[in-house]
Design an enzyme around this catalytic site. Sequence first.
Site, PDB file in Angstrom:
ATOM      1  N   THR A  97       0.817  -1.209   0.000  1.00 23.98           N
ATOM      2  CA  THR A  97       0.000   0.000   0.000  1.00 23.98           C
ATOM      3  C   THR A  97       0.848   1.255   0.000  1.00 23.98           C
ATOM      4  OG1 THR A  97      -1.764  -1.161   1.191  1.00 23.98           O
ATOM      5  CG2 THR A  97      -1.815   1.241   1.245  1.00 23.98           C
ATOM      6  N   TYR A 116      -7.787   1.273  -4.121  1.00 25.45           N
ATOM      7  CA  TYR A 116      -6.442   1.586  -4.596  1.00 25.45           C
ATOM      8  C   TYR A 116      -5.787   0.321  -5.131  1.00 25.45           C
ATOM      9  CZ  TYR A 116      -4.627  -0.518  -0.293  1.00 25.45           C
ATOM     10  OH  TYR A 116      -4.330  -1.386   0.717  1.00 25.45           O
ATOM     11  N   THR A 173       1.131  -4.220   4.397  1.00 21.51           N
ATOM     12  CA  THR A 173       0.846  -4.522   5.798  1.00 21.51           C
ATOM     13  C   THR A 173       0.206  -5.888   6.017  1.00 21.51           C
ATOM     14  OG1 THR A 173      -1.291  -3.378   5.651  1.00 21.51           O
ATOM     15  CG2 THR A 173       0.616  -2.082   6.392  1.00 21.51           C
ATOM     16  N   ASP A 174      -0.411  -6.477   5.006  1.00 21.36           N
ATOM     17  CA  ASP A 174      -1.139  -7.732   5.210  1.00 21.36           C
ATOM     18  C   ASP A 174      -0.247  -8.857   5.704  1.00 21.36           C
ATOM     19  OD1 ASP A 174      -3.480  -6.543   4.492  1.00 21.36           O
ATOM     20  OD2 ASP A 174      -3.695  -7.548   2.557  1.00 21.36           O
ATOM     21  N   LYS A 224      -0.840  -7.388  12.797  1.00 21.27           N
ATOM     22  CA  LYS A 224      -1.840  -6.472  12.265  1.00 21.27           C
ATOM     23  C   LYS A 224      -3.172  -6.809  12.914  1.00 21.27           C
ATOM     24  CE  LYS A 224      -3.763  -4.613   7.986  1.00 21.27           C
ATOM     25  NZ  LYS A 224      -3.719  -4.602   6.502  1.00 21.27           N
TER      26      LYS A 224
END
Length: 370
Positions: free
Chosen positions: A56, A69, A135-136, A208
Amino acid sequence: MFSAYRERRLLPFLSIILGMAAVLPTPLHANSREVSGMVEAKASLPRVLVLATGGTISGKADTRSAIGYNAGAVTGEQLIAGVPGLEKLARLKVEQISNIPSQNMNSQVWFRLAERIRAAFEKNEADAVVITHGTDTMEETAFFLDTVIGNSKPIILTGAMRPSTAISADGPANMYEAVKVAATPQTRGRGVLVVMDDAIHAAHWVSKTHTTALETFRSRDAGPVGSVDPASVRFFAPARARIHVDLPQNHQLPRVEVIYAHADMDAAQIDEAVKTGARGIVVAGMGDGNVSEAALAGLDRAVKAGIVVVRSSRVGDGYVNRNVEVDDDRHGLVASLDLNPQKARILLQLLLATDTTTPADIQKAFGEGY
């Protein structure tokens, strides 16, 4: 006569030149010293290698929705160029390892990262490494690198929850703070760290925890190891011992399945994992790693077939201890302690790949240093 006329014509120009010389602020050689000092100051900055992988933080907005996005649309060089002030923190070199959304992260990219970092440190190319990442799966990449790289030099992962074209993109601030942490001498010896939203997290504990919030990363059961802002880097405690497993030389990881426990669970997924060649199973169990009686019977069959089974938890907080509601000794199971299912899977893969195969030895590795 001509000589006198020439002198009269030159006098005004001579006056101007002399006047300019009188008001010159600094002699030329002083300016040279100033430039030389700036060059020396620049040369004294730490060398930070930035390895870009996508995510991202390198994304661009898409019109399919208000928050839509596409990840991995901006290069590492473009990303760095959009963060003012980085040149005052470190001398940066940027390399593009991949440019993918982190849901597509895979072990081959992990091995490329590990080998590049190892080479950069062994050849003294860099004093620290910063990795830009989605981030996943950031916590998984961080944990893998923390486990296989034993060097004391800083390795920092950072990313963003909003794409680079968002109205309030968080990527530039996260990138600035990641480089700041990497360039700080006190960061040495702390293993792989994740820097996001003004917090510094250790790879072992960070997860996360929210789909979209900026403060998504948390270190459950431990808390962040430090904090950072544009003015300061602060660590809250000394560095701790970490698990270490050698990087597999063949760059291959065995198949380990994560099976999610739920009400009315049978053993179908467990039996299928054994049938299709899994060498290990990690159960994201209920509560402190529990499964139904039917599923437990399936795990017994897996153990008898030579499959290593690790009990973890789907809960998110707390430890999965041995021999609580499940008799691990009798069933031949491994308890994950404080590792969530995704990190337990990585550690089990690395152990199996480096010929650590008995439940007793694997349990020791899961508890090493704690």
